[in-house]
Enzyme design. Structure first.
Site, short mmCIF file in Angstrom:
data_model
loop_
_atom_site.label_atom_id
_atom_site.label_comp_id
_atom_site.label_asym_id
_atom_site.label_seq_id
_atom_site.Cartn_x
_atom_site.Cartn_y
_atom_site.Cartn_z
N GLY A 67 95.22 11.55 59.65
CA GLY A 67 93.88 11.73 60.21
C GLY A 67 93.73 11.24 61.63
O GLY A 67 92.64 10.83 62.04
N CYS A 126 95.42 20.02 63.85
CA CYS A 126 95.61 18.99 62.81
C CYS A 126 94.81 19.38 61.57
O CYS A 126 93.61 19.58 61.64
CB CYS A 126 95.15 17.63 63.32
SG CYS A 126 95.21 16.38 62.01
C1 SIN Z 1 97.46 13.37 61.51
O1 SIN Z 1 97.31 12.36 62.19
O2 SIN Z 1 96.70 13.61 60.55
C2 SIN Z 1 98.55 14.35 61.80
C3 SIN Z 1 98.37 14.97 63.13
C4 SIN Z 1 98.52 16.45 63.14
O3 SIN Z 1 98.95 17.05 62.17
O4 SIN Z 1 98.20 17.06 64.17
#
Ligand code: SIN
Length: 301
Positions: A67, A126
């Site tokens: 996240g 993301c």
């Molecule tokens: C994350 O921090 O949830 C992963 C980042 C991403 O998939 O861009």
């Protein structure tokens, strides 16, 4: 080796989110020897991310729901970037936002960086915010709007896109038109793991699931790079998704990538980026291929 106007010493970089915000991998190899350290995506302000557990191993990779946790751009500039600079690393910053204004603010916060930050990857993909319900990378208009709003970062922008949509070629064309100099293909794929003893999703994000990465997604990433290169042959591409060895990097470049990033493999073998960098040179040398960049697009005949 070039990605658009960005000159890199070699074609292999870290993938955003898999080697922290700073010099974490510096204990395993010389950070100045790789193409670039691409840091975890940051917004202007600190962001707590999602509830634990946030990572879980799966067959052929892992799933995460981190996240986008981070301390924010000012903290990174103060506490992490100086060590990357001292290590001689070429740096690619990565930014995110919940809306266009937050992306624009993140871009502005990077506007006066030094020359060792050679590009900004704009993370439009993301899947771990709102369970991926509002992914900019799924909508060519929304994605282009973000890219247009991030020009104030003052350096080439790479739009990080998603293979969760069948519109990825359309999105790639839209972000290029809006000012992205390259696209980074692909981010994690939306997934879920269920704890069958407790009948609940394993990750703390619950029903929102997470992003699948690692070897399991490699053929999807290769196909996406192949399709985008076929449709937009002039658009520079950074290929990422399940590369764990030299062969995987060669495949990605033959599909159409100018350079590659390595992420999940680094969790199991922190020297992966270094090993693939060396391996690519040997692979080409043994086959009489003059330069690694000559691999680009070979699979298109
Ligand atoms: C994350 O921090 O949830 C992963 C980042 C991403 O998939 O861009």
């Amino acid at each position: 080796m070039r990605v658009g106007s960005v000159e890199l010493s070699c074609a292999v970089m870290t993938a955003s989110g898999t080697s922290g915000h700073g010099t974490e991998l510096g204990a395993y190899f010389d950070l100045s020897s790789i193409g670039a350290v691409v840091v975890k995506s940051m917004k202007v302000d600190p962001w707590a991310g999602n509830p634990a557990p946030r990572v879980h191993p799966v067959t052929g990779g892992m799933i995460n729901s981190v996240g986008l946790q981070g301390e924010g751009i000012a903290h990174w500039r103060r506490s992490e970037l100086p060590a990357l600079e001292s290590a001689g690393a070429t740096v690619v910053a990565s930014i995110w936002g919940r809306n266009v204004a937050e992306y624009a603010a993140a871009a502005r916060a990077l506007g006066d960086l030094g020359a060792d930050v050679v590009a900004v990857e704009v993370n439009l993909s993301c899947p771990n915010l709102d369970g991926g319900a509002h992914l900019f990378a799924h909508d060519p208009v929304a994605a282009a709007e973000v890219i247009a709003a991030t020009e104030s970062c003052g350096r080439p922008r790479w739009a990080k896109l998603s293979a969760n949509t069948d519109r990825v070629v359309e999105v790639a064309a839209a972000v290029a038109e809006a000012g992205a100099e390259a696209v980074t293909l692909v981010n994690t794929l939306m997934g879920m793991v269920i704890d069958v003893e407790n009948s609940t999703p394993v990750l703390g994000s619950g029903a929102a699931g997470g992003g699948l990465s690692g070897a399991a997604i490699h053929p999807v990433a290769v196909r996406t790079v192949f399709d985008v290169h076929a449709a937009l042959p002039g658009l520079p591409i950074v290929g990422v998704g399940g590369i764990g060895d030299t062969r995987g990097a060669v495949e990605m470049m033959m599909a159409g990538a100018d350079a590659v990033q390595i992420g999940t493999a680094s969790f199991a073998e922190p020297r992966s980026v270094h090993m693939v960098r060396v391996g690519l040179e040997h692979w080409c040398g043994h086959r009489g291929i003059a330069a690694v960049r000559d691999l680009k697009g070979r699979a298109h005949g």
